[in-house]
Scaffold this motif. Structure first.
Motif, PDB file in Angstrom:
ATOM      1  N   ILE A 281       0.864  -1.186   0.000  1.00 52.92           N
ATOM      2  CA  ILE A 281       0.000   0.000   0.000  1.00 52.92           C
ATOM      3  C   ILE A 281       0.897   1.233   0.000  1.00 52.92           C
ATOM      4  O   ILE A 281       1.895   1.302   0.726  1.00 52.92           O
ATOM      5  CB  ILE A 281      -0.910   0.001   1.245  1.00 52.92           C
ATOM      6  CG1 ILE A 281      -1.857  -1.206   1.192  1.00 52.92           C
ATOM      7  CG2 ILE A 281      -1.705   1.301   1.352  1.00 52.92           C
ATOM      8  CD1 ILE A 281      -2.671  -1.390   2.459  1.00 52.92           C
ATOM      9  N   ASN A 282       0.557   2.235  -0.828  1.00 52.12           N
ATOM     10  CA  ASN A 282       1.397   3.424  -0.931  1.00 52.12           C
ATOM     11  C   ASN A 282       1.163   4.382   0.231  1.00 52.12           C
ATOM     12  O   ASN A 282       0.362   4.114   1.133  1.00 52.12           O
ATOM     13  CB  ASN A 282       1.189   4.122  -2.285  1.00 52.12           C
ATOM     14  CG  ASN A 282      -0.228   4.666  -2.450  1.00 52.12           C
ATOM     15  OD1 ASN A 282      -0.951   4.908  -1.481  1.00 52.12           O
ATOM     16  ND2 ASN A 282      -0.625   4.865  -3.694  1.00 52.12           N
ATOM     17  N   SER A 283       1.863   5.515   0.210  1.00 51.92           N
ATOM     18  CA  SER A 283       1.810   6.458   1.330  1.00 51.92           C
ATOM     19  C   SER A 283       0.449   7.116   1.470  1.00 51.92           C
ATOM     20  O   SER A 283       0.133   7.684   2.518  1.00 51.92           O
ATOM     21  CB  SER A 283       2.891   7.538   1.157  1.00 51.92           C
ATOM     22  OG  SER A 283       2.744   8.206  -0.091  1.00 51.92           O
ATOM     23  N   GLN A 284      -0.379   7.056   0.400  1.00 52.93           N
ATOM     24  CA  GLN A 284      -1.749   7.597   0.477  1.00 52.93           C
ATOM     25  C   GLN A 284      -2.762   6.557   0.945  1.00 52.93           C
ATOM     26  O   GLN A 284      -3.962   6.811   0.990  1.00 52.93           O
ATOM     27  CB  GLN A 284      -2.189   8.136  -0.898  1.00 52.93           C
ATOM     28  CG  GLN A 284      -1.524   9.444  -1.306  1.00 52.93           C
ATOM     29  CD  GLN A 284      -0.101   9.251  -1.762  1.00 52.93           C
ATOM     30  OE1 GLN A 284       0.175   8.331  -2.534  1.00 52.93           O
ATOM     31  NE2 GLN A 284       0.801  10.099  -1.310  1.00 52.93           N
ATOM     32  N   GLY A 285      -2.272   5.375   1.306  1.00 50.25           N
ATOM     33  CA  GLY A 285      -3.154   4.328   1.802  1.00 50.25           C
ATOM     34  C   GLY A 285      -3.829   3.526   0.714  1.00 50.25           C
ATOM     35  O   GLY A 285      -4.760   2.764   1.000  1.00 50.25           O
ATOM     36  N   LYS A 286      -3.374   3.670  -0.521  1.00 54.05           N
ATOM     37  CA  LYS A 286      -3.971   2.938  -1.628  1.00 54.05           C
ATOM     38  C   LYS A 286      -3.003   1.858  -2.116  1.00 54.05           C
ATOM     39  O   LYS A 286      -1.796   2.048  -2.103  1.00 54.05           O
ATOM     40  CB  LYS A 286      -4.292   3.892  -2.792  1.00 54.05           C
ATOM     41  CG  LYS A 286      -5.333   4.946  -2.445  1.00 54.05           C
ATOM     42  CD  LYS A 286      -5.608   5.826  -3.654  1.00 54.05           C
ATOM     43  CE  LYS A 286      -6.666   6.887  -3.336  1.00 54.05           C
ATOM     44  NZ  LYS A 286      -6.928   7.768  -4.511  1.00 54.05           N
TER      45      LYS A 286
ATOM     46  N   LYS B 144       3.306  -0.624   3.906  1.00 53.47           N
ATOM     47  CA  LYS B 144       2.328  -1.478   4.568  1.00 53.47           C
ATOM     48  C   LYS B 144       1.882  -2.608   3.635  1.00 53.47           C
ATOM     49  O   LYS B 144       1.763  -2.434   2.435  1.00 53.47           O
ATOM     50  CB  LYS B 144       1.117  -0.659   5.007  1.00 53.47           C
ATOM     51  CG  LYS B 144       1.432   0.393   6.067  1.00 53.47           C
ATOM     52  CD  LYS B 144       0.169   1.146   6.472  1.00 53.47           C
ATOM     53  CE  LYS B 144       0.462   2.191   7.549  1.00 53.47           C
ATOM     54  NZ  LYS B 144      -0.759   2.931   7.945  1.00 53.47           N
ATOM     55  N   ASN B 145       1.651  -3.760   4.232  1.00 59.22           N
ATOM     56  CA  ASN B 145       1.084  -4.920   3.541  1.00 59.22           C
ATOM     57  C   ASN B 145       1.992  -5.510   2.471  1.00 59.22           C
ATOM     58  O   ASN B 145       1.546  -6.310   1.656  1.00 59.22           O
ATOM     59  CB  ASN B 145      -0.280  -4.571   2.915  1.00 59.22           C
ATOM     60  CG  ASN B 145      -1.180  -5.792   2.811  1.00 59.22           C
ATOM     61  OD1 ASN B 145      -1.219  -6.605   3.721  1.00 59.22           O
ATOM     62  ND2 ASN B 145      -1.899  -5.917   1.712  1.00 59.22           N
TER      63      ASN B 145
END
Length: 607
Positions: free
Chosen positions: A330-335, A524-525
């Motif tokens: 997941i990128n820094s924007q949560g996507k 993340k992830n």
């Protein structure tokens, strides 16, 4: 007790490297990320000055800062040197800035002795201080996002060596454990000037990042870019040309005492179109050009009239492939970097296997490469002593579209009335195929792959972008789906561990599942598969092992895992072909070094 070496015994007395028994092999490219075709092509100037040559690059440079560059078409091989070098004919290690080195009996300490009276291109002395600065303050500096740090990781913990100055000419590297490839790695890392760059390391921008990261960009005045190689930067006209001039302080000289290089200048013209390059060669304007399959027959017919020779180095080293983005992070924007629906397809081994069976590589070789290539099965070239052949048990995927369809159906995919492939939830299987714009044969290959995918119901949409943009997508934004590309590191067939940049799960070019890099927020992830962890283990075992038979077993197992798990699927390895005018003297063409690895020795005869 340290074993001394003189200049003529540099390689012979390194028993660890005789045991490794490196054979000849190389790619292309600059460090760093290879693609095939990453060497500039030699061209002749229109000037009457016979000591001037002109090179060509398909893309403009992104920076003149060697440590942070990931640009494959670089001039760094001409303006910088390291402590040692690789002979372009044999691949053997030879003295460069260091005239000799000694290795301790426990193989954990190495002392390099620099040549006396070395100087930078501005006339300042080059000493052990520059070596310590380069390694300690740049390559091993966690604030500097350099890919070269990967070359210095040692052991399963990924720890680094320490480096210290003994005196003005001597530097000692201390390793946490014996590491077979270390000397060869040292040979490919360039030395940078302490006096010109130290302040930029310890000064920061307003965002807190080192000033070094914006130093020596493409707007920098050329005289401020200090080098130690055969040439120095004279001028750069953005997106047009780079001009190099002979470095008057270069250390090499010939047997008669004449300073090298013999050439006064080199010019790198920036020309994206390979068609334009070919036209300029055929008109007699250019001295050399890389020969691809499309141009081979035409150029071969004109070889005698054009007064040139086409050199054949055999299959290129490195590998061409098609691969999927397996990153579930997941990128820094949560996507997520990748659409979760497509991520499920790509992370399904059966899906990757079906795609492998759907691609007709023999047709690619026959139609695109005109038969001037070899079907590739492995990340190691056939010239490598560690290569595992299909005859020896390597799993292969011969063209079989019906088998591909059966695998997909058995896995839960389905076809609609229009013969379009749907997943088990009814989603049309469709994705983007990324390819760089600078190489027509690569684009043609991507078009063929698009056709093969269509034959099994998959819709592939081509995305043709310049290579700098491709690199940003692969190594930064990670927003790609399928990629037709290539990778190669000079000398990887002499030492397979050089491919660790691509294959280790924490490698800087582990593009099919790239994790967090230094300076980035922790991803993340992000998930590392069991087979990736096994490849990590094998590479560690490979560099810790000196027994050649055991090393072959280790790297054979690595190749088998890649063949079974298919993070990338190998395509066709084209022949290494280069046309060079007959009036260029001292040319020593090889598969290892290409045509111009000994650029400082080249001369131009009168035409």
């Amino acid at each position: 007790m340290l074993e001394s070496k003189n200049k003529n015994q540099d390689i012979h007395r390194f028993s660890i490297y005789r045991i490794v028994n490196f054979l000849a092999g190389v790619v292309f490219c600059c460090l760093l990320i290879l693609t095939s075709g990453c060497r500039p092509t030699l061209l002749n100037s229109q000037s009457n000055n016979n000591s001037k040559l002109v090179l060509v690059s398909p893309s403009p440079p992104t920076t003149f800062n060697y440590a942070i560059s990931r640009f494959p078409y670089s001039i760094f091989r001409y303006i910088y040197e390291g402590l040692i070098s690789e002979n372009g004919l044999t691949g053997e290690l030879e003295p460069a800035l260091a005239e000799s080195w000694i290795l301790s009996e426990d193989k954990k300490r190495i002392i390099f002795t620099l040549r006396s009276e070395l100087k930078w291109s501005d006339g300042e002395p080059l000493t052990a201080d520059d070596v310590v600065f380069t390694y300690q303050d740049i390559y091993l500096n966690q604030k500097i996002p350099t890919v070269y740090r990967d070359f210095l990781r040692i052991g399963s913990s990924g720890s680094f060596p320490s480096v210290k100055k003994i005196d003005k000419q001597r530097v000692e590297f201390i390793l946490p454990e014996p590491f077979a490839p270390f000397i060869r790695y040292i040979g490919r890392l360039k030395i940078l000037p302490d006096h010109a760059l130290r302040d930029t390391i310890f000064s920061t921008e307003t965002d807190g990042k080192p000033l070094f990261l914006s130093t020596w960009n493409t707007n920098t005045e050329p005289e401020k870019i200090i080098s130690n190689g055969a040439f120095r930067l004279e001028n750069y006209i953005p997106s047009q040309r780079i001009v190099l001039q002979k470095n008057p302080f270069y250390w090499r000289s010939d047997l008669a005492g004449n300073s090298l290089p013999y050439l006064d200048k080199m010019i790198v013209q920036i020309i994206q179109s390979t068609d334009n390059q070919l036209l300029r060669f055929r008109s007699g304007e250019l001295d050399s050009i890389g020969v691809d399959a499309e141009a081979f027959q035409l150029l071969k017919r004109e070889e005698k009239r054009g007064k040139y020779k086409i050199y054949n180095g055999g299959p290129r080293l490195g590998y061409q492939f098609v691969g999927f983005n397996l990153n579930q992070g997941i990128n820094s924007q949560g996507k997520p970097f990748l659409n979760p629906i497509k991520s499920r397809w790509f992370n399904n081994l059966a899906f990757r296997q079906a795609v492998a069976y759907a691609i007709n590589r023999q047709e690619i070789n026959n139609n695109i490469y005109r038969g001037l290539g070899k079907i590739q099965h492995s990340p190691l070239a056939v010239q490598s002593p560690y290569y595992l052949s299909p005859e020896a048990g390597l799993k292969v995927y011969d063209y079989n579209p019906e088998k591909a369809k059966k695998i997909l159906l058995d896995t839960g995919f389905q076809y609609n009335d229009a013969n379009e492939l749907l997943d088990e939830d009814g989603n049309r299987v469709e994705f983007t195929i990324l390819v760089k714009s600078e190489e027509k044969l690569r684009i043609d290959t991507a078009v063929k792959i698009q056709k093969y995918l269509s034959n099994i119901g998959i819709k592939g949409n081509l995305q043709v972008l310049n290579f700098n943009t491709v690199l940003r997508k692969l190594l930064s934004s990670r927003d790609w789906e399928c990629y037709v590309g290539a990778f190669g590191v000079s000398g990887a067939d002499l030492e397979p561990n050089l491919l660790s940049l691509f294959w280790l799960s924490n490698g800087s070019f582990h593009q099919f599942n790239l994790g967090s890099k230094p300076g980035e927020p922790r991803m993340k992830n992000w998930q590392v598969s069991d087979w990736e962890k096994e490849i990590d283990r094998l590479f560690i075992a490979g560099y810790q092992t000196v027994d050649e038979n055991k090393r072959r077993e280790i790297y054979g197992e690595f190749q088998q895992i890649v063949a079974e798990q298919l993070p990338v699927f190998f395509l066709v390895n084209p022949l290494s072909l280069q046309a060079v005018r007959n009036h260029i003297d001292n040319l020593k063409f090889s598969a290892i070094g290409g045509a111009f690895w000994n650029i400082d020795e080249l001369k131009i005869q009168e035409k």
